[in-house]
Design an enzyme around this catalytic site. Structure first.
Site, PDB file in Angstrom:
ATOM      1  N   ASP A  13      31.028  -4.335 107.419  1.00 10.84           N
ATOM      2  CA  ASP A  13      30.469  -5.587 107.947  1.00 10.84           C
ATOM      3  C   ASP A  13      31.446  -6.747 107.845  1.00 10.84           C
ATOM      4  O   ASP A  13      31.691  -7.456 108.829  1.00 10.84           O
ATOM      5  CB  ASP A  13      29.177  -5.945 107.198  1.00 10.84           C
ATOM      6  N   ARG A 101      26.894 -13.926  92.186  1.00 12.08           N
ATOM      7  CA  ARG A 101      26.949 -14.724  93.420  1.00 12.08           C
ATOM      8  C   ARG A 101      27.392 -16.166  93.201  1.00 12.08           C
ATOM      9  O   ARG A 101      28.186 -16.684  93.994  1.00 12.08           O
ATOM     10  CB  ARG A 101      25.616 -14.656  94.177  1.00 12.08           C
ATOM     11  N   ASP A 130      20.992 -12.636  98.048  1.00  6.79           N
ATOM     12  CA  ASP A 130      22.375 -13.059  97.843  1.00  6.79           C
ATOM     13  C   ASP A 130      22.766 -14.245  98.723  1.00  6.79           C
ATOM     14  O   ASP A 130      23.514 -15.119  98.299  1.00  6.79           O
ATOM     15  CB  ASP A 130      23.321 -11.875  98.050  1.00  6.79           C
ATOM     16  N   SER A 181      22.615   1.230  99.744  1.00  4.54           N
ATOM     17  CA  SER A 181      23.395  -0.003  99.686  1.00  4.54           C
ATOM     18  C   SER A 181      23.638  -0.315  98.210  1.00  4.54           C
ATOM     19  O   SER A 181      22.696  -0.420  97.425  1.00  4.54           O
ATOM     20  CB  SER A 181      22.614  -1.126 100.369  1.00  4.54           C
TER      21      SER A 181
HETATM   22  N1  ARG Z   1      17.972  -6.962  94.293  1.00  5.46           N
HETATM   23  C1  ARG Z   1      19.105  -7.271  93.490  1.00  5.46           C
HETATM   24  C2  ARG Z   1      19.237  -8.744  93.306  1.00  5.46           C
HETATM   25  O1  ARG Z   1      18.735  -9.473  94.096  1.00  5.46           O
HETATM   26  C3  ARG Z   1      20.347  -6.612  93.978  1.00  5.46           C
HETATM   27  C4  ARG Z   1      21.051  -7.237  95.135  1.00  5.46           C
HETATM   28  C5  ARG Z   1      22.235  -6.428  95.485  1.00  5.46           C
HETATM   29  N2  ARG Z   1      22.962  -6.984  96.573  1.00  5.46           N
HETATM   30  C6  ARG Z   1      23.464  -6.260  97.567  1.00  5.46           C
HETATM   31  N3  ARG Z   1      24.078  -6.904  98.502  1.00  5.46           N
HETATM   32  N4  ARG Z   1      23.344  -4.940  97.636  1.00  5.46           N
HETATM   33  O2  ARG Z   1      19.810  -9.219  92.359  1.00  5.46           O
END
Ligand code: ARG
Length: 407
Positions: A13, A101, A130, A181
């Protein structure tokens, strides 16, 4: 044409994004962070792989590509404050992705300043947490910088991304048919999508990479000692990123830190997420055990409520919130007493603190013992109970129409 700092992972991506920007004539500065995503498994050539990511960014037309080893900064600035707060979302998730993040955002902003860019870009979609975390953090650091989220504004389907990549010579890795993912850093690995989307389906073993399957775990338990020095943990003389990496390996070998959670995302949907967080779970259990020895009852009860709040702030993208800073200040005030050792035993997926010791410990064996050296004033209990129960008794007398105590 403008100058854009892009958070670049090297995946399909963000590679397509980078190529599109370059084709549109933008000057792209690609930023890639090493947060220790391979540190849950032994011997992976993480830094070599990330060097390739940087080369790939340049090959795709980035004007500059920056690879930042942010591991120590991540542990120091994000993970250790979170550890002091025992931060876990919905009681179980140590917030590994969530903590990374705001640091990614900080590096985007710092590089935007350095390269004179007025926009930063990320590859998050419109459904996740995110995007919220990155954009709120960028805004709090420099409101003058705009954040571009092209994959949210124009979602790119997998087949379209692959078609675009083929057309423009964007290398498509052989692992493109990923069943999940995944996001990972030293504090943990998150796994979502694919068969996990059905909350009735048990997570298949192939979802896990850092924690041993039940059949592969050592039959023998193993105990380790974690030391705390003003709240800062160390293990076997290691601190910071190296310590967390070492704990990921040892706890992971015993299958510690698997989490399966139907969680509440910021944007309101429930999603099923699987995590493996061996190192952070070991540290948080040890930290909590030391707190139980050292802190007063009132401190513990109060802290449990603000610890929960802390986890919610981190999850919800509110890391820059002044409230988080104030909670850090509260935790820092306790830190001078957070000195001591905790022995933690790993066995078959369990991580159990089994011994604590501290010169600030409030535990007094002479008060606790049922043996000969008992110094507790038993006689004082009667008066205490009389007064402690007085409000209950007064209420009960009224409720039962019983005679008043003093008539
Ligand atoms: N659900 C988790 C969180 O919000 C994991 C997020 C993982 N991010 C990703 N782009 N796969 O902290």
């Amino acid at each position: 044409m403008s100058k854009i700092v892009l958070a670049y992972s090297g995946g399909l991506d963000t590679s397509v994004l980078l190529k599109k920007y370059a084709l549109e004539g933008h000057e792209v500065v690609a930023i890639t962070l090493d947060l220790g995503e391979s540190d849950g498994t032994a011997g992976e050539g993480a830094s070599a792989a990330l060097d390739e990511v940087r080369d790939k960014a340049l090959a795709l037309g980035a004007k500059a590509a920056v690879l930042v080893d942010a591991k120590e900064r991540f542990i120091e600035e994000m993970a250790l404050p979170a550890l002091r707060a025992n931060a876990m979302y919905e009681g179980v998730y140590p917030l590994s992705a969530a903590l990374s993040r705001p640091l990614i955002a900080a590096l985007l902003v710092e590089n935007a300043h350095e390269y004179g860019a007025d926009a930063v870009a990320h590859g998050c979609t419109g459904k996740g947490n995110d995007q919220v975390r990155i954009e709120l953090a960028v805004r709090a650091l420099d409101p003058a910088i705009s954040t571009l989220a092209p994959l949210r504004d124009e979602p790119l389907s997998r087949p379209d991304a692959i078609a675009f990549a083929k057309q423009h010579n964007v290398p498509v890795s052989s692992t493109i048919e990923r069943p999940y993912s995944v996001d990972a850093n030293l504090w943990g690995r998150s796994i979502e999508a694919g068969v996990l989307e059905n909350p009735w389906t048990a997570p298949p073993e192939d979802a896990y990479a850092w924690t041993a399957a039940p059949a592969q775990r050592p039959a023998q338990s193993e105990a380790i000692e974690i030391a705390f020095d003003d709240g800062v943990p160390s293990y076997a003389g290691l601190r910071g990123a190296k310590m967390v990496a070492a704990l990921n390996l040892i706890a992971g070998r015993h299958g510690v830190g698997r989490i399966d959670l139907v969680e509440d995302r910021v944007i309101g949907v429930k999603s099923r997420e699987v995590y493996e967080c061996p190192g952070s779970i070991a540290l948080i259990s040890a930290h909590k055990a030391l707190e139980r020895l050292v802190l007063t009852r009132d401190e513990l009860r109060f802290k449990a409520t603000i610890d929960q709040k802390y986890g919610e702030l981190v999850y919800d993208g509110l890391w820059p919130s002044p409230l988080r800073g104030a909670l850090d200040a509260f935790n820092a005030a306790l830190a001078p007493r957070m000195n001591g050792r905790v022995r933690v035993r790993f066995h078959q997926g369990a991580c159990t603190p089994e011994g604590t010791s501290s010169r600030f410990g409030l535990y007094d064996e002479r008060l606790a013992t049922y043996g000969h050296d008992d110094r507790f004033k038993h006689a004082a209990a009667e008066g205490f109970i009389h007064l402690w129960g007085l409000p209950l008794e007064l209420a009960a007398r009224v409720a039962h129409d019983a005679p008043q105590l003093v008539g």
